[in-house]
Enzyme design. Structure first.
Site, PDB file in Angstrom:
ATOM      1  N   TRP A  40      43.240  48.989  29.510  1.00  0.00           N
ATOM      2  CA  TRP A  40      44.178  48.077  30.189  1.00  0.00           C
ATOM      3  C   TRP A  40      43.839  48.129  31.668  1.00  0.00           C
ATOM      4  CZ3 TRP A  40      47.477  44.286  30.428  1.00  0.00           C
ATOM      5  CH2 TRP A  40      48.612  44.296  31.222  1.00  0.00           C
ATOM      6  N   PHE A  44      49.290  47.808  38.081  1.00  0.00           N
ATOM      7  CA  PHE A  44      50.002  48.940  38.674  1.00  0.00           C
ATOM      8  C   PHE A  44      49.010  50.044  39.057  1.00  0.00           C
ATOM      9  CE2 PHE A  44      51.928  53.116  38.319  1.00  0.00           C
ATOM     10  CZ  PHE A  44      52.962  53.006  39.228  1.00  0.00           C
ATOM     11  N   ASP A  54      52.694  47.714  43.762  1.00  0.00           N
ATOM     12  CA  ASP A  54      52.279  46.728  42.756  1.00  0.00           C
ATOM     13  C   ASP A  54      53.151  45.484  42.943  1.00  0.00           C
ATOM     14  OD1 ASP A  54      51.339  45.466  40.429  1.00  0.00           O
ATOM     15  OD2 ASP A  54      52.721  46.587  39.127  1.00  0.00           O
ATOM     16  N   ARG A 155      53.359  37.094  28.823  1.00  0.00           N
ATOM     17  CA  ARG A 155      54.300  38.215  28.970  1.00  0.00           C
ATOM     18  C   ARG A 155      55.620  37.684  29.517  1.00  0.00           C
ATOM     19  NH1 ARG A 155      52.838  43.485  32.668  1.00  0.00           N
ATOM     20  NH2 ARG A 155      54.870  43.876  33.600  1.00  0.00           N
TER      21      ARG A 155
END
Ligand code: SPV
Ligand code: MG
Length: 290
Positions: A40, A44, A54, A155
């Site tokens: 991933w 962040f 972030d 998302r």
């Protein structure tokens, strides 16, 4: 097999695919070594590695470059966290072209307004885009990709923004209608209840993706039982491990007045040489240096 195809097949064929956050090639290699299905490229983590919040402060090109060097370092799929897509639908099209060309297997784009704030921050700014506007961004992403196996994961931050289950479901469905291949639903509750409820109510074929950082009790065994969550992302455990390890080692060196104590507790330099690919380089030297 292409990384796009490999990741897509994994989501279809495996009960649960697991990937973990990294921010540099060394971390990505260690994730691969540990047996994760992929990496991933966490916004962040990459922000934290630059020691900045972030909050859309890392530019697209900075994130892209950090992602590209991870793709180059591993033989496992990399999923890029492109935050809000760095602007509107037009910015998203440009972003998709660049990330696909960099060799990432999939991207995750979130329905917050730009500039975003990080999701798990207590009291963070969590403003969502209008559904139609985000659908436009997803449609733009779908139209910009060249490889149909390059997954566009939408998302929703509806639960993060405190807008409830109905809003989260409505948004997830709208995003699948717009062409998303999967829906990531994020939650900052300390128990998995909210995610379990979402999963039970979800009746589309598109799989669910989760990031269980806030609710660590949802183990892979329990996720698998839910049936429709096909990808779990461990968001920030790498950077947190680094913070703990560096703080401990650096603190000990100061306290001990030298490296004589920590020395034996750390991995040997030869371990780092291996991670750097030194043995392969030496083999090439033997062959080609004359
Ligand atoms: C990330 O790792 O950048 C994520 C997950 O997007 S979270 O930090 O929980 O929002
Ligand atoms: Mg992120």
């Amino acid at each position: 097999m292409r990384m796009t195809t490999r990741l897509k097949a994994s989501l279809t064929n495996k009960a649960l695919t697991h990937i973990i956050g990294a921010h540099d090639p060394l971390g990505a290699r260690l994730a691969e070594e540990a047996g994760f299905d992929g990496i991933w490229a966490s916004g962040f983590e990459i922000s934290a590695a630059h020691a900045i919040p972030d909050a859309s402060l890392i530019s697209m090109s900075q994130h892209l470059e950090a992602t590209r060097v991870m793709v180059d370092a591993v033989g496992t799929p990399v999923v890029a966290d492109i935050d809000t897509g760095y602007g509107n639908a037009i910015n998203v099209m440009h972003t998709i072209e660049k990330y696909e060309a960099a060799g990432v297997a999939a991207i995750v784009i979130e329905d917050k307004s730009f500039p975003k704030d990080t999701s798990l921050l207590e009291g963070g700014r969590q403003e969502l885009l209008r559904i139609e506007e985000f659908q436009g961004k997803i449609e733009a992403a779908v139209s910009a990709r060249k490889d149909p196996d390059f997954m566009i994961v939408a998302r929703t931050e509806a639960l993060i923004a405190g807008q409830g289950q109905a809003e989260a479901k409505k948004r997830g469905e709208a995003y699948v209608t717009a062409g998303a291949d999967a829906v990531l639903v994020h939650s900052k509750q300390k128990t998995p209840d909210e995610i379990v409820e979402f999963s039970r109510a979800w009746d589309l074929d598109a799989p669910i993706v989760i990031v269980p950082t806030a609710y660590p009790d949802l183990t892979e065994a329990r996720i698998t039982e839910l049936g429709n969550i096909k990808l779990v992302i461990y968001g920030n455990h790498g950077v947190r491990a680094i913070v703990g390890a560096l703080r401990d080692t650096f603190g000990r060196i100061r306290a001990d007045g030298g490296i004589h104590q920590v020395h034996g507790d750390l991995p040997p330099v030869s371990d780092v040489f291996d991670l750097q690919g030194v043995p392969a380089m030496k083999a090439n030297e033997k062959k080609y240096l004359r």
